[in-house]
Design a protein around this motif. Structure first.
Motif, PDB file in Angstrom:
ATOM      1  N   CYS A   1       2.649   6.270  -2.200  1.00 40.72           N
ATOM      2  CA  CYS A   1       2.230   7.132  -1.069  1.00 40.72           C
ATOM      3  C   CYS A   1       3.048   8.423  -1.064  1.00 40.72           C
ATOM      4  CB  CYS A   1       2.435   6.379   0.242  1.00 40.72           C
ATOM      5  SG  CYS A   1       2.230   7.441   1.685  1.00 40.72           S
TER       6      CYS A   1
ATOM      7  N   GLY B   1      -2.611   4.335   6.015  1.00 47.74           N
ATOM      8  CA  GLY B   1      -2.883   5.040   4.772  1.00 47.74           C
ATOM      9  C   GLY B   1      -3.159   6.497   5.030  1.00 47.74           C
TER      10      GLY B   1
ATOM     11  N   ARG C   1       0.818  -1.216   0.000  1.00 49.79           N
ATOM     12  CA  ARG C   1       0.000   0.000   0.000  1.00 49.79           C
ATOM     13  C   ARG C   1       0.857   1.273   0.000  1.00 49.79           C
ATOM     14  NH1 ARG C   1      -3.930   0.665   4.044  1.00 49.79           N
ATOM     15  NH2 ARG C   1      -3.943  -1.545   4.547  1.00 49.79           N
TER      16      ARG C   1
END
Ligand code: SF4
Length: 358
Positions: free
Chosen positions: A334, A357, A330
């Motif tokens: 970012c 997140g 994830r």
């Protein structure tokens, strides 16, 4: 994970030796000259030949190696391009912390001679980390190392993890000396409640001894980084600990609140010890606010950036050492990744942070 120990074929050396590896044009008397072949890296030093496999030469140029011919390995004691270089000076310890990432052993191997050579070959302005076990169980050797290396290399600084329980008033002279003040002492304090601190470090009377040691460090003008590992056991104590530090250890700079590492003793105790601050940040926030009000610099070590509420992210620098840091899928793309320290290599996927997140 960045490899720190590499299998090698070693000829022409019988005893363990410390070498820096370099390109021919930069080589000095303590340097092995690095060459690249189809099979990998060859380091030549006098009549000795060390063949190292599985790593690019550009990654190793300038590294300081501990060459162990009898084991057929080289250890990268200092990586030139890394700020995270730490010498494990002993595995003995007089505590038994519930979350210890490096569970102690009874035996001790004296490596101070090799570490002294390695430190003198470190890159300019390096910070040399010292950890254990408890390094001050060998305080005379440790101080001898610091005096020797610090005298030869006035540009170096040191970061030493210690329980600070073995200092006596006579140590203040060295601790306050020019070399002594190049040391940052990283000292654990887990609670303002003596019984809780003693329980967490597995040693009756540890809190009182620690306060004595901190007083000596304070009197000598030493630099102290207080370290508190965040656990279920002490999370709710953080606000009162912040007040305690302000009144009893006001010279702490910084106070580091640290997330737990899933290794060593903490691995089997993860379920009972891990405190998910991403779900409940209140006690941490209150501790930060109180510390700031008292003028105590506070930091969050090993906190992935997106697990921290936005207004507190500036207190969470990237602190996980490069060789044991990873990111999750994830994290690709970012926008916070450059500032974020990510996760420990061994951080579990289950029982992790619920809120992730940006
Ligand atoms: S998504 Fe990954 S890189 Fe981004 S802040 Fe979270 S942990 Fe760090």
């Amino acid at each position: 994970m960045i490899p720190l120990t590499l299998r090698s074929s070693i000829d022409g050396i019988r005893e363990d030796v410390v070498l820096r590896i370099n390109l021919p044009e930069a080589a000095g008397p303590d340097d092995g000259i690095i060459e690249t072949t189809d099979e990998g890296i060859i380091v030549r030093h006098g009549n000795a030949t060390i063949s190292i496999h599985g790593i690019e030469p550009t990654e190793m140029a300038g590294d300081v190696l501990f060459v162990q011919p009898n084991r057929g390995v080289v250890q990268r004691l200092i990586r030139k391009n890394s700020p995270h270089n730490t010498f494990l000076v002993t595995e003995r310890c007089d505590q038994l912390c519930v979350m210890c990432s490096q569970p102690p052993k009874k035996t001790h191997v004296d490596m101070f001679g090799h570490f002294s050579v390695a430190a003198t070959l470190a890159p300019e302005n390096a910070v040399i980390g010292i950890s254990g076990g408890e390094p001050t169980l060998y305080k005379d050797d440790l101080f001898g190392f610091l005096k020797l290396v610090g005298g030869i290399r006035p540009d170096l600084r040191f970061h030493i993890l210690s329980n600070a329980q073995h200092f006596v008033s006579d140590d203040a002279t060295f601790l306050g000396s020019e070399i002594g003040r190049r040391v940052m002492w990283g000292v654990p304090l887990y609670s303002d409640q003596p019984a809780t601190h003693d329980l967490l470090v597995g040693k009756t009377g540890a809190f009182d001894l620690l306060m004595d040691g901190l007083a000596i460090l304070s009197q000598s003008g030493a630099h102290v980084e207080l370290r508190t590992v965040l656990m279920t056991t002490n999370a709710q104590h953080l606000p009162s600990l912040a007040n305690f530090i302000a009144s009893h250890v006001p010279f702490a700079d910084p106070w580091a609140i640290m997330q737990l590492e899933n290794i060593g003793f903490a691995r089997n105790r993860w379920r009972s010890l891990f405190y998910d601050h991403s779900e409940e940040f209140g006690a941490v926030a209150e501790a930060i606010d109180l510390s700031r009000a008292h003028g105590i610099p506070v930091r969050l070590y090993n906190f992935p950036l997106c697990t921290v509420p936005t207004t507190y992210r500036r207190f969470a620098p990237s602190t996980i050492s490069d060789w044991k840091r990873r990111y999750e899928a994830r994290c690709d793309g970012c926008i916070g990744r450059r500032q974020c320290g990510g996760f420990f290599e061994w951080h579990p996927d289950a029982m992790s942070y619920r809120r992730l997140g940006l």
